[in-house]
Design an enzyme around this catalytic site. Structure first.
Site, PDB file in Angstrom:
ATOM      1  N   ASP A  68      -7.841  -4.925  -0.460  1.00 38.75           N
ATOM      2  CA  ASP A  68      -8.342  -5.734  -1.571  1.00 38.75           C
ATOM      3  C   ASP A  68      -8.132  -7.231  -1.378  1.00 38.75           C
ATOM      4  OD1 ASP A  68      -9.161  -3.549  -3.272  1.00 38.75           O
ATOM      5  OD2 ASP A  68      -7.034  -3.106  -3.509  1.00 38.75           O
ATOM      6  N   HIS A 107       0.845  -1.180   0.000  1.00 38.66           N
ATOM      7  CA  HIS A 107       0.000   0.000   0.000  1.00 38.66           C
ATOM      8  C   HIS A 107       0.886   1.237   0.000  1.00 38.66           C
ATOM      9  CE1 HIS A 107      -3.098   2.907   1.259  1.00 38.66           C
ATOM     10  NE2 HIS A 107      -3.975   2.007   0.851  1.00 38.66           N
TER      11      HIS A 107
END
Length: 380
Positions: free
Chosen positions: A317, A263
């Site tokens: 996700d 991320h």
């Protein structure tokens, strides 16, 4: 003559684009807050619509305010028949995100007045977008299979109604509750690509329907909202726990992107991924196990072993696709579902942008030539 040196930041990484009180992220500690309240607390105690109200208006609603908000959204869930007719003309093979972008933009043809100084117009736009986006997502899913869309049910809450319209049956209460938590988790996440797109569009003082359509188009990209769909594809390709390590070793060797990991902000496990993993386990306990979950667990173990020191951990996700899969949501609807939730955050930033608006006009660092003579066509 002095030359001003401007540092170039690819992707504007780390460059502040606004001042905002909507959400806060601490990527080192794994903290996400909406208006100062930790996401873990909201996921446990709040609902999506209550959270949306908090994000957009800046405070948790009273019971009277929340009841009125929910009632107005129930009333506006239906979409005009002309929009339905337009959607029926979309190609069956089209991606649902493209259908959603076109449908969101079409709402502006019916409701846009650009009365951005009118609080009632702002409230009605918020209500309509939150109410109608789920209906359009579910409608396109049925239409592309050749079926008429299912009309919303006023007796069902926000999450349950969407699952009902999508699957043509009333969902189990646990499934509806878990889906509502998923929407809360995806509702907002500071200035990401789609939110920045919404802000840039909003800064021109266009209508909110165009703002949401631009954000949907940005979210559609695989580097932003499409990753959870790609995670399921990846788990399917791996096929078994035994294949996890060889698959990942090849990724490490070729420096291939591993979907669902890493991320831009978080250097620890995404707090939303932690909650989503717990939700997945609740679903598996009641509705049956998913073989992909064992593969996912092994992947997390190996990636942490190899890349944990670099701050590479599961992001939002990685587990969300497993949850949506168990809820009966097709994989190419994962990103539209993300959009249903993120409409709340986009609208919050749109409303905040209007308070002290200034149109976005970044500069550039020119890298081209100068004084290039024109060459006539016959000499080129």
């Amino acid at each position: 003559m002095s030359v001003v040196c401007i540092e170039f930041k690819p992707g504007l990484e780390g460059v502040p684009a606004t001042e905002s009180s909507i959400s806060y992220v601490d990527g080192q500690k794994g903290i996400l807050e909406y208006r100062g309240t930790n996401i873990k607390e909201l996921a446990k105690k709040s609902s999506f619509l209550e959270t949306a109200y908090l994000l957009i208006w800046g405070n948790l609603p009273s019971k009277k305010e929340l009841d009125s908000f929910e009632e107005d959204i129930r009333y506006h869930r239906r979409i005009k028949y002309r929009i339905r007719d337009m959607m029926k003309c979309f190609p069956e093979t089209g991606h649902p995100m493209d259908a959603l972008q076109a449908s969101a933009a079409a709402l502006g043809l019916f409701y846009s007045r650009r009365a951005l100084d009118n609080p009632e117009y702002i409230r009605s736009a918020v209500i309509r977008l939150l109410a109608k986006i789920p209906t359009m997502v579910a409608a396109f899913q049925l239409m592309r299979k050749g079926n008429d869309p299912v009309q919303p049910r006023d007796d069902l809450d926000y999450a349950a109604n969407f699952l009902y319209m999508l699957n043509e049956k009333e969902p189990d209460p646990l499934a509806a509750k878990i889906f509502d938590v998923c929407l809360t988790l995806h509702a907002e996440h500071t200035i990401n690509a789609s939110t920045f797109s919404a802000m840039v569009t909003a800064s021109t003082l266009t209508d909110p329907y165009a703002v949401i359509a631009s954000a949907v188009g940005t979210l559609a990209g695989p580097l932003h909202g499409g990753a959870n769909e790609d995670v399921i594809t990846m788990l399917s390709e791996i096929g078994s726990v035994e294949n996890v390590r060889p698959y990942l070793e090849k990724c490490f060797e070729t420096k291939a992107k591993i979907m669902g990991f890493g991320h831009r902000v978080y250097k620890v496990k995404d707090p939303r991924a932690i909650i989503l993993q717990e939700l997945a386990e609740q679903l598996f306990e009641k509705f049956g196990y998913d073989k992909y979950y064992e593969i996912a667990l092994e992947m997390e173990k190996v990636v942490e072993e190899k890349l944990g020191h670099k701050g590479i951990y599961p992001n939002v996700d990685f587990y969300s696709g497993l949850v949506y899969r168990k809820l009966g949501i097709p994989s190419d609807l994962f990103t539209p579902v993300f959009a249903i939730a993120r409409v709340a955050g986009w609208l919050a930033h749109w409303k905040e942008q209007l308070v002290a608006n200034r149109i976005f006009r970044p500069t550039q660092i020119y890298t081209g030539d100068h004084n290039v003579p024109y060459t006539p066509c016959e000499k080129r």
